[in-house]
Scaffold this motif. Sequence first.
Motif, mmCIF file in Angstrom:
data_model
loop_
_atom_site.group_PDB
_atom_site.id
_atom_site.type_symbol
_atom_site.label_atom_id
_atom_site.label_comp_id
_atom_site.label_asym_id
_atom_site.label_seq_id
_atom_site.Cartn_x
_atom_site.Cartn_y
_atom_site.Cartn_z
ATOM 1 N N ARG B 193 -6.198 3.760 -21.657
ATOM 2 C CA ARG B 193 -7.593 3.409 -21.928
ATOM 3 C C ARG B 193 -8.033 3.927 -23.294
ATOM 4 O O ARG B 193 -8.629 3.211 -24.092
ATOM 5 C CB ARG B 193 -8.465 4.011 -20.822
ATOM 6 C CG ARG B 193 -9.935 3.809 -20.972
ATOM 7 C CD ARG B 193 -10.650 4.288 -19.733
ATOM 8 N NE ARG B 193 -10.631 3.299 -18.678
ATOM 9 C CZ ARG B 193 -11.669 2.479 -18.443
ATOM 10 N NH1 ARG B 193 -12.754 2.558 -19.168
ATOM 11 N NH2 ARG B 193 -11.607 1.590 -17.487
ATOM 12 N N SER B 194 -7.678 5.186 -23.551
ATOM 13 C CA SER B 194 -8.076 5.788 -24.817
ATOM 14 C C SER B 194 -7.444 5.040 -25.986
ATOM 15 O O SER B 194 -8.088 4.750 -26.993
ATOM 16 C CB SER B 194 -7.656 7.258 -24.836
ATOM 17 O OG SER B 194 -7.607 7.736 -26.157
ATOM 18 N N TRP B 195 -6.177 4.725 -25.837
ATOM 19 C CA TRP B 195 -5.492 4.031 -26.932
ATOM 20 C C TRP B 195 -6.117 2.665 -27.200
ATOM 21 O O TRP B 195 -6.416 2.316 -28.338
ATOM 22 C CB TRP B 195 -4.002 3.865 -26.604
ATOM 23 C CG TRP B 195 -3.332 2.967 -27.586
ATOM 24 C CD1 TRP B 195 -3.090 1.631 -27.448
ATOM 25 C CD2 TRP B 195 -2.869 3.322 -28.895
ATOM 26 N NE1 TRP B 195 -2.500 1.138 -28.580
ATOM 27 C CE2 TRP B 195 -2.353 2.151 -29.476
ATOM 28 C CE3 TRP B 195 -2.841 4.520 -29.619
ATOM 29 C CZ2 TRP B 195 -1.808 2.147 -30.761
ATOM 30 C CZ3 TRP B 195 -2.305 4.496 -30.899
ATOM 31 C CH2 TRP B 195 -1.787 3.331 -31.449
ATOM 32 N N ASP B 196 -6.327 1.919 -26.147
ATOM 33 C CA ASP B 196 -6.900 0.583 -26.325
ATOM 34 C C ASP B 196 -8.267 0.671 -26.988
ATOM 35 O O ASP B 196 -8.621 -0.159 -27.829
ATOM 36 C CB ASP B 196 -7.007 -0.129 -24.976
ATOM 37 C CG ASP B 196 -5.645 -0.583 -24.487
ATOM 38 O OD1 ASP B 196 -4.684 -0.531 -25.291
ATOM 39 O OD2 ASP B 196 -5.525 -0.987 -23.315
ATOM 40 N N GLN B 197 -9.002 1.681 -26.613
ATOM 41 C CA GLN B 197 -10.310 1.874 -27.214
ATOM 42 C C GLN B 197 -10.181 2.157 -28.709
ATOM 43 O O GLN B 197 -10.905 1.591 -29.524
ATOM 44 C CB GLN B 197 -11.033 3.040 -26.501
ATOM 45 C CG GLN B 197 -12.345 3.418 -27.118
ATOM 46 C CD GLN B 197 -13.445 2.429 -26.742
ATOM 47 O OE1 GLN B 197 -13.176 1.271 -26.462
ATOM 48 N NE2 GLN B 197 -14.682 2.897 -26.753
#
Lengths: 221, 283
Positions: B193-197
């Motif tokens: 999630r963090s990466w995609d964000q």
Amino acid sequence: MENSTEDSRIQSFDLGTQLLLKTALKDPGSVNLETVSNIIVDQSLKDQVFSKEAGRICYTIVQAEVKQNNGNVFRRNLLNRLQQEFKDREETRRRSLQEWVCYVTFICNVFDYLKVNNMPMVALVHPVYDCLMRLAQPDALMNEEEVDCLVLQLHRIGEQLEKVNVQRMDELFFLLRDGFLLQEGLTSMARLLLLEILEFRAGGWMLSSTAHKYYYSEIAD
Amino acid sequence: MSDWTRSKRRDAHSSEYDRRSTGPSRWSHCRKRGIDGSLRANGESDGSDWEKRGHTDGSYRHSDNRPSSFTTPESAGPVSRCSRQADWGSQVEDDEMRRGVHRDMQRYRRRILGAEVTQRERKTSSGSSGSCDSREGENMETDEAVLLRRQKQINYGKNTLAYDRYIKEVPKHMRQPGVHPKTPNKFRKYSRRSWDQQIKLWKVKLHAWDPPAEEGQDKVLDNIEELDLDDVMDIELDFPTLSESQNVPASQTTHSLLLEDEDCSGTPVKIQKTETTTEPGMV
């Protein structure tokens, strides 16, 4: 310097195509690279001389495209067209031995020239082996055209191929030894070519000077 | 050599037989099985699995005569993935990316090592320093699947006119953290999630360098502020700037066209779908 050889290769096309290819070499972004790749493949399948050096033109266009916009449209189209032809290769061989031999010459030349991070393209290793194995089948060994092609390809890319997959090279050479030793009806020319390539690989992909003298001294005549 | 070949060939032609001999091939069959059971029996060089995949569904199932060994060992990736990867062009592109990622990984490791050394030196002299970097070696993302997926996302971001303009207009030493877009570090451990964000925000920031489309760049920047506040995660991953389309029609069209084009050759979205189960960040 490189351009001069490319230009001379390009001479065999009609003027419009020449212009297209020259533009592709200089400014690949401005032409339809799928068309260009098809033209090059078509010509390679027709013209044996062209198929031996077409890899260099492909290499130059690939480099130019990467440099210009980091693209690989040309390479993708080229490889996929090659794959298409690969699927139909038995049909091609039945239809025209010359076209088949041109195809093998071309795919090997592309294998030789186009690299990924200075390494051979893995996707082509098995297809190239498949083609060479086909040329080493008994029925193909009966055609000097095919033996000649096989031997020429091994001279050029045998060492690289062996590095990426020894096992298949061994397989291929089992066939070649069998062909040389056991196959009835081989012409003496075919046997000579086979013997030379067997020695060539045995000598670490080069001929000893005496072997070289044996095979090539007759040129002087 | 071919000249010589030709002259020789003429002599040889006279002694040519017709091609009926099949005897020798039987020999070679026996012998090869003895050496390695997994070798192809007949050299019948028919395509391998990945190749058939491109064909119609029927011909793929119909590969009965083929020895099971006759698949491409090296290309385990493409074979195990979806059929879209089967064409040579994509295989070579994947190969290229995989090697690139591994090369980057080596570089990154070297850099960490270098950083650790200087840190140690500094520590002995001053006694204290922020040391979160020194543990980076252990926290490095090394899962190839994750790295490839991240690289693909990065490539999509970089493969835009905006990115070209950005790196041309703002040289590396002029870039300020927080102000200018910074490519997310694919080697750091992040949740999915963090990466995609991060990717999303990076792409949004890059849009500031979209080629000018009448309205100028201020509008776009305004939008970025709004988007930052929104819960961007709710928007489809590859169309992070969907809401901009009303304001910046021209640049947006080119951008989405680009993305659509990429859809054909393989989108990060599709890859994610195939790999979600193996993604550690999701657990």
